[in-house]
Design a protein around this motif. Structure first.
Motif, PDB file in Angstrom:
ATOM      1  N   UNK A 176       0.845  -1.188   0.000  1.00 20.56           N
ATOM      2  CA  UNK A 176       0.000   0.000   0.000  1.00 20.56           C
ATOM      3  C   UNK A 176       0.884   1.244   0.000  1.00 20.56           C
ATOM      4  N   UNK A 177       0.349   2.366  -0.433  1.00 22.68           N
ATOM      5  CA  UNK A 177       1.156   3.599  -0.448  1.00 22.68           C
ATOM      6  C   UNK A 177       1.642   3.971   0.954  1.00 22.68           C
ATOM      7  N   UNK A 178       2.801   4.590   1.021  1.00 23.73           N
ATOM      8  CA  UNK A 178       3.405   4.977   2.291  1.00 23.73           C
ATOM      9  C   UNK A 178       2.813   6.303   2.749  1.00 23.73           C
ATOM     10  N   UNK A 179       2.397   6.354   4.000  1.00 20.29           N
ATOM     11  CA  UNK A 179       1.942   7.594   4.601  1.00 20.29           C
ATOM     12  C   UNK A 179       3.181   8.290   5.161  1.00 20.29           C
ATOM     13  N   UNK A 180       3.598   9.379   4.532  1.00 23.19           N
ATOM     14  CA  UNK A 180       4.856  10.024   4.901  1.00 23.19           C
ATOM     15  C   UNK A 180       4.807  10.640   6.291  1.00 23.19           C
ATOM     16  N   UNK A 181       3.643  11.150   6.721  1.00 19.85           N
ATOM     17  CA  UNK A 181       3.532  11.724   8.059  1.00 19.85           C
ATOM     18  C   UNK A 181       3.720  10.647   9.130  1.00 19.85           C
ATOM     19  N   UNK A 182       3.073   9.508   8.920  1.00 22.82           N
ATOM     20  CA  UNK A 182       3.203   8.415   9.881  1.00 22.82           C
ATOM     21  C   UNK A 182       4.636   7.877   9.910  1.00 22.82           C
ATOM     22  N   UNK A 183       5.258   7.776   8.757  1.00 26.68           N
ATOM     23  CA  UNK A 183       6.640   7.300   8.690  1.00 26.68           C
ATOM     24  C   UNK A 183       7.576   8.258   9.427  1.00 26.68           C
ATOM     25  N   UNK A 184       7.347   9.560   9.248  1.00 28.49           N
ATOM     26  CA  UNK A 184       8.177  10.558   9.919  1.00 28.49           C
ATOM     27  C   UNK A 184       8.012  10.468  11.437  1.00 28.49           C
ATOM     28  N   UNK A 185       6.776  10.312  11.917  1.00 24.68           N
ATOM     29  CA  UNK A 185       6.534  10.174  13.366  1.00 24.68           C
ATOM     30  C   UNK A 185       7.207   8.930  13.913  1.00 24.68           C
ATOM     31  N   UNK A 186       7.126   7.829  13.183  1.00 30.21           N
ATOM     32  CA  UNK A 186       7.759   6.590  13.639  1.00 30.21           C
ATOM     33  C   UNK A 186       9.274   6.737  13.713  1.00 30.21           C
ATOM     34  N   UNK A 187       9.860   7.408  12.732  1.00 31.66           N
ATOM     35  CA  UNK A 187      11.307   7.609  12.720  1.00 31.66           C
ATOM     36  C   UNK A 187      11.743   8.493  13.877  1.00 31.66           C
ATOM     37  N   UNK A 188      11.001   9.552  14.148  1.00 32.68           N
ATOM     38  CA  UNK A 188      11.356  10.484  15.222  1.00 32.68           C
ATOM     39  C   UNK A 188      11.146   9.875  16.606  1.00 32.68           C
ATOM     40  N   UNK A 189      10.190   8.987  16.744  1.00 30.11           N
ATOM     41  CA  UNK A 189       9.895   8.425  18.060  1.00 30.11           C
ATOM     42  C   UNK A 189      10.704   7.170  18.372  1.00 30.11           C
ATOM     43  N   UNK A 190      11.549   6.733  17.450  1.00 29.90           N
ATOM     44  CA  UNK A 190      12.348   5.538  17.680  1.00 29.90           C
ATOM     45  C   UNK A 190      13.388   5.812  18.768  1.00 29.90           C
TER      46      UNK A 190
END
Length: 65
Positions: free
Chosen positions: A40-54
């Motif tokens: 499925x297409x990547x949700x860039x906002x969700x990906x950014x939040x996941x990267x920052x919260x790691x």
């Protein structure tokens, strides 16, 4: 150099005949590809939040301090 477009191998003839007689096989291949490979297409906002919260991991987590 020269391509013989009239020649069709025995295997190609077999597969063409088989797929013509069994159209459900081609549908199954498409469904299997969608299940395993198509994403499925990547949700860039969700990906950014996941990267920052790691949480950063230590280089060797089993080393006692």
């Amino acid at each position: 150099m020269f391509k013989n477009t009239k020649y069709v191998s025995d295997f190609t003839q077999f597969m063409q005949g088989y797929l013509h007689e069994h159209p459900d096989v081609a549908r199954g291949q498409v469904e299997g590809r969608a299940l395993l490979w198509d994403k499925s297409p990547i949700n860039l906002d969700e990906r950014s939040r996941n990267t920052q919260s790691a949480v950063a991991q230590k280089p060797y987590p089993y080393q006692p301090e």
